[in-house]
Scaffold this active site. Structure first.
Site, PDB file in Angstrom:
ATOM      1  CB  ALA A 234      -0.917   0.020   1.221  1.00 19.12           C
ATOM      2  CG  ASP A 235       2.338   3.517  -2.949  1.00 14.27           C
ATOM      3  OD1 ASP A 235       3.384   4.170  -3.054  1.00 14.27           O
ATOM      4  OD2 ASP A 235       2.178   2.387  -3.440  1.00 14.27           O
ATOM      5  NE  ARG A 236      -1.623   9.408   0.626  1.00 13.25           N
ATOM      6  CZ  ARG A 236      -1.260  10.613   1.055  1.00 13.25           C
ATOM      7  NH1 ARG A 236      -2.003  11.261   1.931  1.00 13.25           N
ATOM      8  NH2 ARG A 236      -0.145  11.176   0.609  1.00 13.25           N
TER       9      ARG A 236
END
Length: 359
Positions: A234-236
């Site tokens: 996940a990046d965010r």
């Protein structure tokens, strides 16, 4: 020998140029904030944790070379404001910037040593956190499949040693299963258009001698009967559990839901952005059209792709000239499609409202 995307020693920072992998290993010297901005923007270093670490260490290196009479506070604040523009979707970078700028504001001109210490601490802590994420994901999957000793797991993009300080997040779960003897087989998607799966994840799996198979992104539905779970990074992650990750993640979550298989997000807690209520508030980065319309690699001379004629890479066009291109770097997977989120603090599952509570 384990792979290292980041090498830091006192006042020297090197990052592995991931655009050259898997055929060539070359480290780039990052001597200042501008160097860090460039390697992040060009995706020579990538992965939300690694981006934040490289940004922080570049500021630390800069501080070590900053003259004694220079304003360290101003340098830190301005440096992180600039670095935040390199990859706008990576929340770890923004959280690191906020934290470091807070120290600078509190300590003032005397922040130099504190900033350097915190940047160096990030590198060590990330590796420890990744091992804990791998353990949390492994425990969740083994609890879910109580009647199975060995699992087959598919992953997307690259979330391993090359995306972090080491071990990895989603790939860390696969590593943890392999180390405990609970991995039957791993599958990795090629991850178009930048091919992080075929270039980087496959490279790591081969390096670690983990039984694995590379598949095209469009193959996954046809092999879901073999897959026990899908694990992604996940990046965010927003407050409700909506997750921004590499483009194609949303497709995989829908497939997992359709086939009734667990879909696991693996990320450090620093990737959870509680300031955003849902994924609709996430800024999605658009990549240059050339990344989709061309492909880069070395020339080969046999059908098995093993005889490299020249390690020098060439770029060739693979699309009709003049075609319009839409190339988002990320998509957002709704929380209701995510079975669990594995962090260094343990794993989180959906509440009764199909959302997540990270409090």
């Amino acid at each position: 020998m384990s792979l290292q995307a980041i090498i830091y020693n006192e006042d020297k920072l090197l990052v592995l140029d991931q655009l050259l992998l898997p055929y060539e290993r070359k480290y780039i010297s990052v001597s200042n904030v501008e160097d860090a901005f460039a390697v992040i923007k060009k995706m020579q270093v990538r992965g939300a944790p690694a981006i934040a670490i490289v940004a922080a260490l570049s500021v630390a290196v800069g501080l070590k070379h900053l003259s004694e009479d220079a304003d360290a506070k101003e340098y830190v604040i301005n440096s992180f404001e600039h670095l935040k523009q390199s990859r706008p979707t990576a929340v770890n970078l923004f959280e690191t910037a906020k934290f470091m700028q807070g120290i600078a504001l509190q300590e003032g001109k005397n922040c130099r040593n504190k900033i350097i210490q915190e940047a160096e601490r990030m590198l060590v802590k990330d590796l420890e956190d990744n091992h804990n994420i791998g353990t949390a994901g492994r425990k969740f999957l083994l609890q879910h499949y109580k009647d199975k000793d060995k699992l087959t797991v598919l992953t997307h993009c690259n979330t391993g040693s090359l995306a972090t300080s080491g071990y990895g997040t989603a790939l860390g779960i696969i590593r943890s299963l392999h180390e405990s003897g609970n991995l039957e087989h791993a599958y990795c998607t090629e991850t178009r258009p930048y091919n992080q799966g075929s270039r980087l994840t496959a490279f790591e799996l081969v390096h670690d001698k983990i039984p694995a198979t590379l598949v095209t992104d469009s193959t996954v539905a046809s092999i879901m009967h073999k897959i026990d779970a899908i694990v992604v990074g996940a990046d965010r992650v927003t407050r409700n559990g909506d997750t921004a990750n590499k483009i194609g993640t949303y497709n995989l979550a829908i497939l997992a839901k359709h086939f009734g298989k667990p879909f696991i997000v693996a990320a450090p807690f620093s990737s959870i952005d509680t300031s955003l209520a849902s994924g609709s508030q996430i800024t999605i980065e658009q990549r240059p059209p050339i990344e989709m319309t061309t492909i880069t690699g070395p020339i080969i001379t046999d059908s098995n792709s093993r005889n490299l004629e020249d390690p020098k890479r060439v770029r060739i066009s693979i699309a009709a000239p003049g075609i319009d291109v839409y190339s988002p770097a990320f998509d957002v997977t709704p929380a209701n499609l995510i079975t669990a989120i594995a962090t260094e603090k343990g794993f989180y599952t959906q509440q009764t409202n199909n959302k997540y509570d990270f409090s």
